[in-house]
Write a protein that holds these residues in place. Structure first.
Motif, PDB file in Angstrom:
ATOM      1  N   ARG A  94       0.820  -1.214   0.000  1.00 36.42           N
ATOM      2  CA  ARG A  94       0.000   0.000   0.000  1.00 36.42           C
ATOM      3  C   ARG A  94       0.854   1.265   0.000  1.00 36.42           C
ATOM      4  O   ARG A  94       0.766   2.118   0.908  1.00 36.42           O
ATOM      5  CB  ARG A  94      -0.939   0.023   1.208  1.00 36.42           C
ATOM      6  CG  ARG A  94      -2.011  -1.041   1.200  1.00 36.42           C
ATOM      7  CD  ARG A  94      -3.037  -0.757   0.122  1.00 36.42           C
ATOM      8  NE  ARG A  94      -4.087  -1.770   0.080  1.00 36.42           N
ATOM      9  CZ  ARG A  94      -5.085  -1.783  -0.785  1.00 36.42           C
ATOM     10  NH1 ARG A  94      -5.146  -0.827  -1.700  1.00 36.42           N
ATOM     11  NH2 ARG A  94      -5.981  -2.731  -0.764  1.00 36.42           N
ATOM     12  N   PRO A  95       1.719   1.464  -0.982  1.00 36.70           N
ATOM     13  CA  PRO A  95       2.609   2.631  -1.004  1.00 36.70           C
ATOM     14  C   PRO A  95       1.854   3.910  -1.337  1.00 36.70           C
ATOM     15  O   PRO A  95       0.745   3.876  -1.892  1.00 36.70           O
ATOM     16  CB  PRO A  95       3.591   2.278  -2.133  1.00 36.70           C
ATOM     17  CG  PRO A  95       2.781   1.429  -3.061  1.00 36.70           C
ATOM     18  CD  PRO A  95       1.867   0.621  -2.177  1.00 36.70           C
ATOM     19  N   VAL A  96       2.463   5.025  -1.011  1.00 33.31           N
ATOM     20  CA  VAL A  96       1.906   6.339  -1.348  1.00 33.31           C
ATOM     21  C   VAL A  96       3.047   7.215  -1.862  1.00 33.31           C
ATOM     22  O   VAL A  96       4.217   6.900  -1.714  1.00 33.31           O
ATOM     23  CB  VAL A  96       1.235   7.010  -0.125  1.00 33.31           C
ATOM     24  CG1 VAL A  96       0.018   6.222   0.319  1.00 33.31           C
ATOM     25  CG2 VAL A  96       2.229   7.146   1.025  1.00 33.31           C
ATOM     26  N   GLY A  97       2.665   8.345  -2.459  1.00 36.23           N
ATOM     27  CA  GLY A  97       3.663   9.304  -2.915  1.00 36.23           C
ATOM     28  C   GLY A  97       4.592   8.735  -3.969  1.00 36.23           C
ATOM     29  O   GLY A  97       4.177   8.010  -4.871  1.00 36.23           O
ATOM     30  N   HIS A  98       5.883   9.063  -3.839  1.00 40.20           N
ATOM     31  CA  HIS A  98       6.867   8.626  -4.824  1.00 40.20           C
ATOM     32  C   HIS A  98       7.046   7.112  -4.833  1.00 40.20           C
ATOM     33  O   HIS A  98       7.387   6.535  -5.872  1.00 40.20           O
ATOM     34  CB  HIS A  98       8.217   9.303  -4.552  1.00 40.20           C
ATOM     35  CG  HIS A  98       8.384  10.597  -5.294  1.00 40.20           C
ATOM     36  ND1 HIS A  98       7.567  11.673  -5.071  1.00 40.20           N
ATOM     37  CD2 HIS A  98       9.260  10.967  -6.277  1.00 40.20           C
ATOM     38  CE1 HIS A  98       7.941  12.677  -5.865  1.00 40.20           C
ATOM     39  NE2 HIS A  98       8.954  12.261  -6.612  1.00 40.20           N
ATOM     40  N   SER A  99       6.805   6.460  -3.707  1.00 41.67           N
ATOM     41  CA  SER A  99       6.911   4.999  -3.666  1.00 41.67           C
ATOM     42  C   SER A  99       5.857   4.368  -4.573  1.00 41.67           C
ATOM     43  O   SER A  99       6.127   3.396  -5.291  1.00 41.67           O
ATOM     44  CB  SER A  99       6.735   4.495  -2.232  1.00 41.67           C
ATOM     45  OG  SER A  99       7.776   4.960  -1.405  1.00 41.67           O
ATOM     46  N   LEU A 100       4.650   4.925  -4.541  1.00 44.27           N
ATOM     47  CA  LEU A 100       3.587   4.419  -5.409  1.00 44.27           C
ATOM     48  C   LEU A 100       3.919   4.665  -6.872  1.00 44.27           C
ATOM     49  O   LEU A 100       3.760   3.779  -7.721  1.00 44.27           O
ATOM     50  CB  LEU A 100       2.260   5.093  -5.053  1.00 44.27           C
ATOM     51  CG  LEU A 100       1.071   4.742  -5.958  1.00 44.27           C
ATOM     52  CD1 LEU A 100       0.789   3.250  -5.930  1.00 44.27           C
ATOM     53  CD2 LEU A 100      -0.170   5.543  -5.552  1.00 44.27           C
ATOM     54  N   VAL A 101       4.401   5.866  -7.185  1.00 46.04           N
ATOM     55  CA  VAL A 101       4.754   6.191  -8.569  1.00 46.04           C
ATOM     56  C   VAL A 101       5.859   5.261  -9.074  1.00 46.04           C
ATOM     57  O   VAL A 101       5.830   4.791 -10.213  1.00 46.04           O
ATOM     58  CB  VAL A 101       5.210   7.662  -8.691  1.00 46.04           C
ATOM     59  CG1 VAL A 101       5.633   7.976 -10.123  1.00 46.04           C
ATOM     60  CG2 VAL A 101       4.084   8.600  -8.269  1.00 46.04           C
ATOM     61  N   THR A 230      13.082  13.900  -8.208  1.00 50.26           N
ATOM     62  CA  THR A 230      14.460  13.965  -7.717  1.00 50.26           C
ATOM     63  C   THR A 230      15.375  13.075  -8.563  1.00 50.26           C
ATOM     64  O   THR A 230      14.918  12.142  -9.235  1.00 50.26           O
ATOM     65  CB  THR A 230      14.531  13.489  -6.256  1.00 50.26           C
ATOM     66  OG1 THR A 230      14.129  12.111  -6.184  1.00 50.26           O
ATOM     67  CG2 THR A 230      13.610  14.334  -5.386  1.00 50.26           C
ATOM     68  N   LEU A 231      16.661  13.367  -8.487  1.00 49.30           N
ATOM     69  CA  LEU A 231      17.655  12.540  -9.181  1.00 49.30           C
ATOM     70  C   LEU A 231      17.652  11.121  -8.613  1.00 49.30           C
ATOM     71  O   LEU A 231      17.830  10.150  -9.364  1.00 49.30           O
ATOM     72  CB  LEU A 231      19.045  13.161  -9.033  1.00 49.30           C
ATOM     73  CG  LEU A 231      20.213  12.412  -9.694  1.00 49.30           C
ATOM     74  CD1 LEU A 231      20.008  12.342 -11.204  1.00 49.30           C
ATOM     75  CD2 LEU A 231      21.547  13.086  -9.358  1.00 49.30           C
ATOM     76  N   PHE A 232      17.422  10.991  -7.321  1.00 43.87           N
ATOM     77  CA  PHE A 232      17.380   9.675  -6.678  1.00 43.87           C
ATOM     78  C   PHE A 232      16.270   8.821  -7.287  1.00 43.87           C
ATOM     79  O   PHE A 232      16.466   7.627  -7.553  1.00 43.87           O
ATOM     80  CB  PHE A 232      17.146   9.836  -5.168  1.00 43.87           C
ATOM     81  CG  PHE A 232      17.038   8.538  -4.430  1.00 43.87           C
ATOM     82  CD1 PHE A 232      18.178   7.807  -4.108  1.00 43.87           C
ATOM     83  CD2 PHE A 232      15.797   8.044  -4.059  1.00 43.87           C
ATOM     84  CE1 PHE A 232      18.073   6.597  -3.423  1.00 43.87           C
ATOM     85  CE2 PHE A 232      15.683   6.839  -3.377  1.00 43.87           C
ATOM     86  CZ  PHE A 232      16.834   6.111  -3.058  1.00 43.87           C
ATOM     87  N   PHE A 233      15.112   9.427  -7.513  1.00 41.43           N
ATOM     88  CA  PHE A 233      13.991   8.697  -8.113  1.00 41.43           C
ATOM     89  C   PHE A 233      14.331   8.253  -9.537  1.00 41.43           C
ATOM     90  O   PHE A 233      14.069   7.107  -9.918  1.00 41.43           O
ATOM     91  CB  PHE A 233      12.744   9.580  -8.132  1.00 41.43           C
ATOM     92  CG  PHE A 233      11.552   8.956  -8.823  1.00 41.43           C
ATOM     93  CD1 PHE A 233      10.695   8.112  -8.133  1.00 41.43           C
ATOM     94  CD2 PHE A 233      11.297   9.200 -10.175  1.00 41.43           C
ATOM     95  CE1 PHE A 233       9.599   7.525  -8.758  1.00 41.43           C
ATOM     96  CE2 PHE A 233      10.211   8.622 -10.811  1.00 41.43           C
ATOM     97  CZ  PHE A 233       9.362   7.789 -10.102  1.00 41.43           C
ATOM     98  N   LEU A 234      14.940   9.157 -10.315  1.00 38.73           N
ATOM     99  CA  LEU A 234      15.277   8.825 -11.700  1.00 38.73           C
ATOM    100  C   LEU A 234      16.314   7.712 -11.774  1.00 38.73           C
ATOM    101  O   LEU A 234      16.158   6.769 -12.561  1.00 38.73           O
ATOM    102  CB  LEU A 234      15.798  10.077 -12.415  1.00 38.73           C
ATOM    103  CG  LEU A 234      14.790  11.201 -12.659  1.00 38.73           C
ATOM    104  CD1 LEU A 234      15.492  12.419 -13.278  1.00 38.73           C
ATOM    105  CD2 LEU A 234      13.665  10.724 -13.567  1.00 38.73           C
ATOM    106  N   VAL A 235      17.349   7.820 -10.943  1.00 38.49           N
ATOM    107  CA  VAL A 235      18.398   6.793 -10.958  1.00 38.49           C
ATOM    108  C   VAL A 235      17.845   5.457 -10.467  1.00 38.49           C
ATOM    109  O   VAL A 235      18.125   4.398 -11.055  1.00 38.49           O
ATOM    110  CB  VAL A 235      19.600   7.232 -10.090  1.00 38.49           C
ATOM    111  CG1 VAL A 235      20.609   6.091  -9.958  1.00 38.49           C
ATOM    112  CG2 VAL A 235      20.267   8.456 -10.690  1.00 38.49           C
ATOM    113  N   GLY A 236      17.043   5.504  -9.416  1.00 44.02           N
ATOM    114  CA  GLY A 236      16.452   4.275  -8.884  1.00 44.02           C
ATOM    115  C   GLY A 236      15.546   3.602  -9.894  1.00 44.02           C
ATOM    116  O   GLY A 236      15.570   2.373 -10.064  1.00 44.02           O
ATOM    117  N   THR A 237      14.732   4.404 -10.596  1.00 45.64           N
ATOM    118  CA  THR A 237      13.844   3.862 -11.622  1.00 45.64           C
ATOM    119  C   THR A 237      14.634   3.280 -12.781  1.00 45.64           C
ATOM    120  O   THR A 237      14.323   2.192 -13.284  1.00 45.64           O
ATOM    121  CB  THR A 237      12.902   4.965 -12.145  1.00 45.64           C
ATOM    122  OG1 THR A 237      12.150   5.507 -11.059  1.00 45.64           O
ATOM    123  CG2 THR A 237      11.944   4.411 -13.194  1.00 45.64           C
TER     124      THR A 237
END
Length: 320
Positions: A94-101, A230-237
């Motif tokens: 049940r993630p929310v926010g950036h975790s859900l995206v 964020t850069l962290f989100f892009l790199v992680g994805t």
């Protein structure tokens, strides 16, 4: 020299051209009007290239040989299992926010159907064009069923009914797959001279695909550069979609070994219709989740380029 480089490294050159082309026009102010004009134009002509790739491919397909085979069942079930496992994790966590995206971006890369262009790569690698074309229809049908089931469970605020989403997706699939197949069949039976000219042009569908890859790569870099995150989100994805891409190719090839169809099943599970995936992300999920299939485009075509290079080096590469 240049001709040999383009011939031997067609896909990497196409991706690099699209990437550098976008960065150049986006960062040189004098070319800003050109960039603003070219963006919408490329968005409109990309579907035309995809249509032409399929039309040329279907001109070479023997429709009488497009029958279900055993590996279709295994690949289809594997696609469904991947979808169910991903959905089970999302619903349990049940993630929310950036975790859900982030998880939506991964789901889109898994639920997306097999790319129609996978048949082009498979043929280059010596696989069955007819078997890949038949699986493409099955994979798209699986996607059309599971999107209306899965997406409302994630984005509950969206008013998505099963029937409307199913028909919407089937309409999109029909335009992408059925229409070029129907026209190719007409050309085969009623315009034999035109058909003969099309099928005798060496690697026509492959180079059409390379041109479309220039456009797709540029659009992908544009979306990543303009992503409001964020850069962290892009790199992680990017890294996670790389793992998913390699994993799906590997599982497909492992299944394919049971049927002596390694290339076919590898492409069936690994090469996704990422343009379609970006569309469904924008339409049914958080638009930022489209970064996932955007990254996947680069990874799957890097895998394709490596495979084609290895086969060419071994003297096994086929004409398409």
């Amino acid at each position: 020299m240049l001709k040999n480089i383009l011939k031997n490294w067609t896909l990497p050159v196409a991706m690099l051209t699209g990437t550098l082309g976008y960065l150049f026009f986006a960062n040189v102010p004098i070319f800003d009007p050109v960039a603003r004009w070219a963006g919408p134009v490329f968005d409109k002509i990309l579907p035309l290239f995809m249509f032409m790739i399929l039309f040329v491919t279907f001109c070479k397909v023997d429709f009488h040989r497009m029958r279900p085979v055993k590996w279709h069942l295994w690949a289809g079930v594997t696609q469904i299992v991947f979808i169910v496992l991903t959905m089970a994790f999302i619903l349990a966590y049940r993630p929310v926010g950036h975790s859900l995206v982030f998880l939506e971006a991964l789901l889109v890369c898994i639920i997306a159907p097999c790319a129609a262009a996978a048949a082009v790569v498979t043929q280059k690698l010596g696989g069955s064009l007819e078997q890949m074309s038949a699986y493409t229809f099955l994979s798209n049908f699986i996607t059309a069923i599971f999107i209306p089931i899965c997406f409302p469970l994630i984005e509950k605020d969206d008013d998505i009914t099963f029937l409307s989403a199913f028909l919407d997706i089937l309409c999109h699939v029909a335009l992408v797959l059925v229409v070029p197949m129907f026209l190719a069949d007409i050309v085969k039976h009623f315009l034999p001279r035109i058909h003969r000219r099309i099928v005798t042009v060496k690697d026509l569908s492959y180079y059409l695909w390379a041109i479309s890859l220039v456009i797709v790569s540029g659009a992908t870099v544009k979306n990543i550069c303009h992503a409001d995150t964020t850069l962290f989100f892009l790199v992680g994805t990017a890294l996670t979609t790389l793992a998913i891409c390699l994993g799906q190719y590997a599982v497909g090839q492992q299944i394919g070994r049971r049927f002596n169809r390694t290339n076919e099943v590898g492409q069936a599970l690994g090469q996704k219709n990422t343009a379609f995936a970006i569309w469904i992300a924008y339409t049914y999920l958080t638009p930022l989740s489209s970064v996932g299939p955007g990254c996947y485009i680069l990874w799957q075509n890097t895998v394709n380029a490596i495979e084609i290079y290895q086969y060419k080096k071994a003297g096994k590469l086929q004409k398409s």
